[in-house]
Enzyme design. Structure first.
Site, PDB file in Angstrom:
ATOM      1  N   ASN A   1      -5.745   4.686  -2.022  1.00 18.53           N
ATOM      2  CA  ASN A   1      -5.527   3.404  -1.350  1.00 18.53           C
ATOM      3  C   ASN A   1      -5.247   3.658   0.135  1.00 18.53           C
ATOM      4  O   ASN A   1      -5.179   4.802   0.564  1.00 18.53           O
ATOM      5  CB  ASN A   1      -4.400   2.621  -2.035  1.00 18.53           C
ATOM      6  CG  ASN A   1      -3.099   3.390  -2.025  1.00 18.53           C
ATOM      7  OD1 ASN A   1      -2.534   3.651  -0.977  1.00 18.53           O
ATOM      8  ND2 ASN A   1      -2.620   3.777  -3.211  1.00 18.53           N
TER       9      ASN A   1
ATOM     10  N   ASP B   1      -2.055   2.568 -10.046  1.00 18.24           N
ATOM     11  CA  ASP B   1      -1.663   2.111 -11.382  1.00 18.24           C
ATOM     12  C   ASP B   1      -2.579   2.673 -12.457  1.00 18.24           C
ATOM     13  O   ASP B   1      -2.224   2.698 -13.627  1.00 18.24           O
ATOM     14  CB  ASP B   1      -1.704   0.578 -11.436  1.00 18.24           C
ATOM     15  CG  ASP B   1      -0.651  -0.029 -10.525  1.00 18.24           C
ATOM     16  OD1 ASP B   1       0.436   0.563 -10.418  1.00 18.24           O
ATOM     17  OD2 ASP B   1      -0.928  -1.072  -9.896  1.00 18.24           O
TER      18      ASP B   1
ATOM     19  N   LYS C   1     -18.526  18.591  -9.759  1.00 17.18           N
ATOM     20  CA  LYS C   1     -18.880  17.424  -8.949  1.00 17.18           C
ATOM     21  C   LYS C   1     -19.886  16.542  -9.709  1.00 17.18           C
ATOM     22  O   LYS C   1     -20.876  17.060 -10.241  1.00 17.18           O
ATOM     23  CB  LYS C   1     -19.494  17.915  -7.629  1.00 17.18           C
ATOM     24  CG  LYS C   1     -19.784  16.805  -6.666  1.00 17.18           C
ATOM     25  CD  LYS C   1     -20.412  17.341  -5.385  1.00 17.18           C
ATOM     26  CE  LYS C   1     -20.873  16.169  -4.546  1.00 17.18           C
ATOM     27  NZ  LYS C   1     -21.900  16.524  -3.592  1.00 17.18           N
TER      28      LYS C   1
ATOM     29  N   PHE D   1       9.385  -0.998  -3.247  1.00 21.41           N
ATOM     30  CA  PHE D   1       8.594  -1.793  -2.318  1.00 21.41           C
ATOM     31  C   PHE D   1       7.650  -2.654  -3.154  1.00 21.41           C
ATOM     32  O   PHE D   1       7.214  -2.225  -4.232  1.00 21.41           O
ATOM     33  CB  PHE D   1       7.756  -0.890  -1.400  1.00 21.41           C
ATOM     34  CG  PHE D   1       8.465  -0.504  -0.142  1.00 21.41           C
ATOM     35  CD1 PHE D   1       9.581   0.315  -0.179  1.00 21.41           C
ATOM     36  CD2 PHE D   1       8.020  -0.970   1.095  1.00 21.41           C
ATOM     37  CE1 PHE D   1      10.255   0.667   0.982  1.00 21.41           C
ATOM     38  CE2 PHE D   1       8.679  -0.620   2.272  1.00 21.41           C
ATOM     39  CZ  PHE D   1       9.795   0.192   2.215  1.00 21.41           C
TER      40      PHE D   1
ATOM     41  N   LYS E   1       9.084  -7.862  -9.787  1.00 22.06           N
ATOM     42  CA  LYS E   1       9.197  -6.391  -9.837  1.00 22.06           C
ATOM     43  C   LYS E   1      10.656  -5.947  -9.763  1.00 22.06           C
ATOM     44  O   LYS E   1      11.065  -5.005 -10.435  1.00 22.06           O
ATOM     45  CB  LYS E   1       8.408  -5.751  -8.685  1.00 22.06           C
ATOM     46  CG  LYS E   1       6.913  -5.820  -8.913  1.00 22.06           C
ATOM     47  CD  LYS E   1       6.109  -5.336  -7.714  1.00 22.06           C
ATOM     48  CE  LYS E   1       4.660  -5.752  -7.915  1.00 22.06           C
ATOM     49  NZ  LYS E   1       3.813  -5.493  -6.778  1.00 22.06           N
TER      50      LYS E   1
ATOM     51  N   LYS F   1      11.754  -3.945 -13.016  1.00 19.82           N
ATOM     52  CA  LYS F   1      12.009  -2.505 -12.835  1.00 19.82           C
ATOM     53  C   LYS F   1      13.501  -2.229 -12.649  1.00 19.82           C
ATOM     54  O   LYS F   1      13.893  -1.088 -12.371  1.00 19.82           O
ATOM     55  CB  LYS F   1      11.202  -1.959 -11.653  1.00 19.82           C
ATOM     56  CG  LYS F   1       9.690  -2.169 -11.817  1.00 19.82           C
ATOM     57  CD  LYS F   1       8.865  -1.354 -10.830  1.00 19.82           C
ATOM     58  CE  LYS F   1       7.403  -1.828 -10.849  1.00 19.82           C
ATOM     59  NZ  LYS F   1       6.446  -0.855 -10.382  1.00 19.82           N
TER      60      LYS F   1
HETATM   61  N1  CTP Z   1       5.517   2.161  -8.474  1.00 18.98           N
HETATM   62  C1  CTP Z   1       5.828   3.259  -9.225  1.00 18.98           C
HETATM   63  N2  CTP Z   1       4.932   3.739 -10.133  1.00 18.98           N
HETATM   64  C2  CTP Z   1       3.742   3.121 -10.317  1.00 18.98           C
HETATM   65  C3  CTP Z   1       3.421   1.988  -9.551  1.00 18.98           C
HETATM   66  C4  CTP Z   1       4.327   1.528  -8.626  1.00 18.98           C
HETATM   67  O1  CTP Z   1       6.929   3.793  -9.057  1.00 18.98           O
HETATM   68  N3  CTP Z   1       2.886   3.620 -11.198  1.00 18.98           N
HETATM   69  C5  CTP Z   1       6.505   1.668  -7.498  1.00 18.98           C
HETATM   70  C6  CTP Z   1       6.016   1.676  -6.065  1.00 18.98           C
HETATM   71  O2  CTP Z   1       6.346   2.896  -5.408  1.00 18.98           O
HETATM   72  C7  CTP Z   1       6.784   0.502  -5.454  1.00 18.98           C
HETATM   73  C8  CTP Z   1       6.953  -0.445  -6.629  1.00 18.98           C
HETATM   74  O3  CTP Z   1       6.791   0.342  -7.813  1.00 18.98           O
HETATM   75  O4  CTP Z   1       8.057   0.865  -5.000  1.00 18.98           O
HETATM   76  C9  CTP Z   1       5.969  -1.577  -6.671  1.00 18.98           C
HETATM   77  O5  CTP Z   1       4.660  -1.061  -6.492  1.00 18.98           O
HETATM   78  P1  CTP Z   1       3.413  -2.035  -6.367  1.00 18.98           P
HETATM   79  O6  CTP Z   1       2.191  -1.193  -6.232  1.00 18.98           O
HETATM   80  O7  CTP Z   1       3.696  -3.086  -5.340  1.00 18.98           O
HETATM   81  O8  CTP Z   1       3.444  -2.806  -7.756  1.00 18.98           O
HETATM   82  P2  CTP Z   1       3.055  -2.433  -9.232  1.00 18.98           P
HETATM   83  O9  CTP Z   1       4.323  -2.268  -9.999  1.00 18.98           O
HETATM   84  O10 CTP Z   1       2.100  -1.298  -9.254  1.00 18.98           O
HETATM   85  O11 CTP Z   1       2.371  -3.783  -9.700  1.00 18.98           O
HETATM   86  P3  CTP Z   1       0.987  -4.453  -9.217  1.00 18.98           P
HETATM   87  O12 CTP Z   1       0.082  -3.314  -8.848  1.00 18.98           O
HETATM   88  O13 CTP Z   1       0.552  -5.205 -10.405  1.00 18.98           O
HETATM   89  O14 CTP Z   1       1.314  -5.318  -8.050  1.00 18.98           O
END
Ligand code: CTP
Length: 408
Positions: free
Chosen positions: A215, A283, A293, A328, A342, A346
């Site tokens: 990303n 995710d 490759k 975040f 979240k 969490k």
């Molecule tokens: N996070 C994490 N582990 C993951 C995904 C996210 O610890 N596998 C943490 C990120 O570091 C951040 C928070 O969870 O502090 C929220 O991450 P974000 O990407 O905004 O949300 P997601 O929980 O992944 O949900 P979505 O992608 O559906 O918005």
């Protein structure tokens, strides 16, 4: 310094910058500029020897203040050193020669800089720069130890190529580290004794040996948080996927994937007091990484099968004891609702809601605009500011959390 000032540590402060006679004196000009950019008023004091390397005019031009060189420059101002010392918020000598260090250590006062050093009542820092053998000499090291014992901060020189043609420890510390040390000297040490773990950057989930799913996260917000916590006295570990160089004096652990990030945190979690998860964690990851490759000719179309990655924060919140967990929420829509969800799901102590659609906020940008959401339902808007200042605002918020324990 009060809270909510954005912690612009050097803004409005008067820095006395002593320049002494070494070849690194020319770097003092750039250092002046950096300090001024941080909002400081810089008053340069040069020794006689320094003027052999660079002229007072250079510094007067940059600082807009007359560069001072003489103790008794005019009959009307015979007590210049007292006036100078009284207005100083910070006393910095960079580069500092072995000679000035010895004078400071012994309390000698035979020019304006050494005389002023005896009067100051503010944090004092020296950044030595000299030949490697000279720096290693017992007498120089003992003099530095004397200053350290008196509370002076020594900004250690770097190893590298020296003007005398040799190589080793003796090169003036890099200017960013010197500015960081100045900021640190003026900030409160309200995170002293805290072990802080910060994650930064976007994870990279490999598809094959040369490709990954990733990303746009640059890691800048996480780096700013690591730097800010360090500036306020914390012991910081930065777990990063970003290739940015680490901020000064920060332990960095480099990882790539969500699984590696989880493992790196788990290894350190029981020891730490605060975890700030600024990282943008993938995710999903490819179910199977191809060993070789992937070749275009082998496929008419390519369907990827993805599996979920571990949710690091959710895992941590199940096992947390004393630790504060800060997340975040990177969102492109329904910012506050999604962030609140979240925060609750969490079981976090604080969440930083970040609208990543904006150009001046979120991924890659130098500034950020965030809203802080607390478990008790109240929220706080942080207007657009540089990421380092946002970081200090987040630390201000962490200090107010019920679970925050003073450790100094
Ligand atoms: N996070 C994490 N582990 C993951 C995904 C996210 O610890 N596998 C943490 C990120 O570091 C951040 C928070 O969870 O502090 C929220 O991450 P974000 O990407 O905004 O949300 P997601 O929980 O992944 O949900 P979505 O992608 O559906 O918005």
């Amino acid at each position: 310094m009060g809270q909510k000032e954005g912690m612009k540590a050097l803004k409005g402060k008067t820095v006395i910058l002593g320049i002494t006679g070494g070849i690194a004196a020319y770097k003092g000009a750039e250092l002046c500029r950096l300090l001024i950019q941080e909002g400081a008023t810089v008053q340069v004091v040069m020794t006689q020897a320094a003027q052999q390397f660079i002229t007072p005019l250079t510094f007067s031009t940059i600082t807009g203040q007359e560069t001072l060189t003489e103790t008794f420059a005019s009959d009307s101002q015979p007590l210049k050193h007292i006036e100078l010392a009284n207005k100083a918020d910070l006393f910095l000598v960079a580069p500092a020669t072995a000679n000035i260090i010895a004078k400071f250590a012994m309390g000698l006062a035979d020019d304006l800089l050494s005389t002023t050093a005896l009067v100051i009542n503010c944090p004092a820092l020296v950044a030595p720069a000299m030949n490697v053998n000279m720096y290693a000499k017992t007498v120089v090291q003992e003099n530095l130890s004397i200053l350290k014992r008196r509370g002076w901060k020594i900004i250690e020189p770097e190893e590298g190529f020296l003007a005398c043609g040799t190589s080793g420890k003796g090169r003036l510390a890099n200017l960013e580290s010197i500015v960081a040390a100045c900021r640190q000297a003026l900030l409160p040490s309200d995170f002293e004794g805290q072990k802080v773990l910060v994650t930064a950057g976007g994870t990279r989930e490999p598809l094959d040996p040369v490709r990954y799913i990733g990303n746009y996260s640059s890691g800048k917000m996480g780096y700013a948080l690591a730097q800010a916590a360090k500036e306020r006295g914390a012991e910081v570990t930065l777990i990063s996927t970003s290739e940015l160089p680490p901020p000064p004096e920060i332990d960095i652990v480099r990882v790539q994937t969500a699984a590696e990030m989880l493992a790196a945190i788990q290894e350190r979690f029981s020891e730490c007091d605060i975890v700030i998860k600024a990282a943008a964690v993938a995710d999903f990851r490819p179910g199977n990484m191809a060993e070789q490759k992937i070749k275009k000719g082998d496929h008419k179309e390519l369907n990827l099968s993805l599996e979920p990655t571990p949710d690091i924060l959710a895992n941590l919140s199940k096992v947390k004891e004393k630790q504060l967990l800060i997340g975040f929420a990177a969102e492109t829509q329904d910012l506050l609702q999604n962030a609140k969800k979240k925060l609750d799901e969490k079981n976090l102590d604080l969440i930083v809601a970040n609208d990543v659609n904006r150009k001046d906020a979120g991924f890659g940008s130098e500034t950020n605009v965030v809203t802080l959401l607390y478990p008790d339902g109240h929220k706080e808007q942080v207007p657009k500011m540089p990421k380092l200042e946002v970081a200090h605002r987040i630390l201000d918020a962490i200090r107010t959390l019920p679970g925050f324990k003073e450790r100094n």
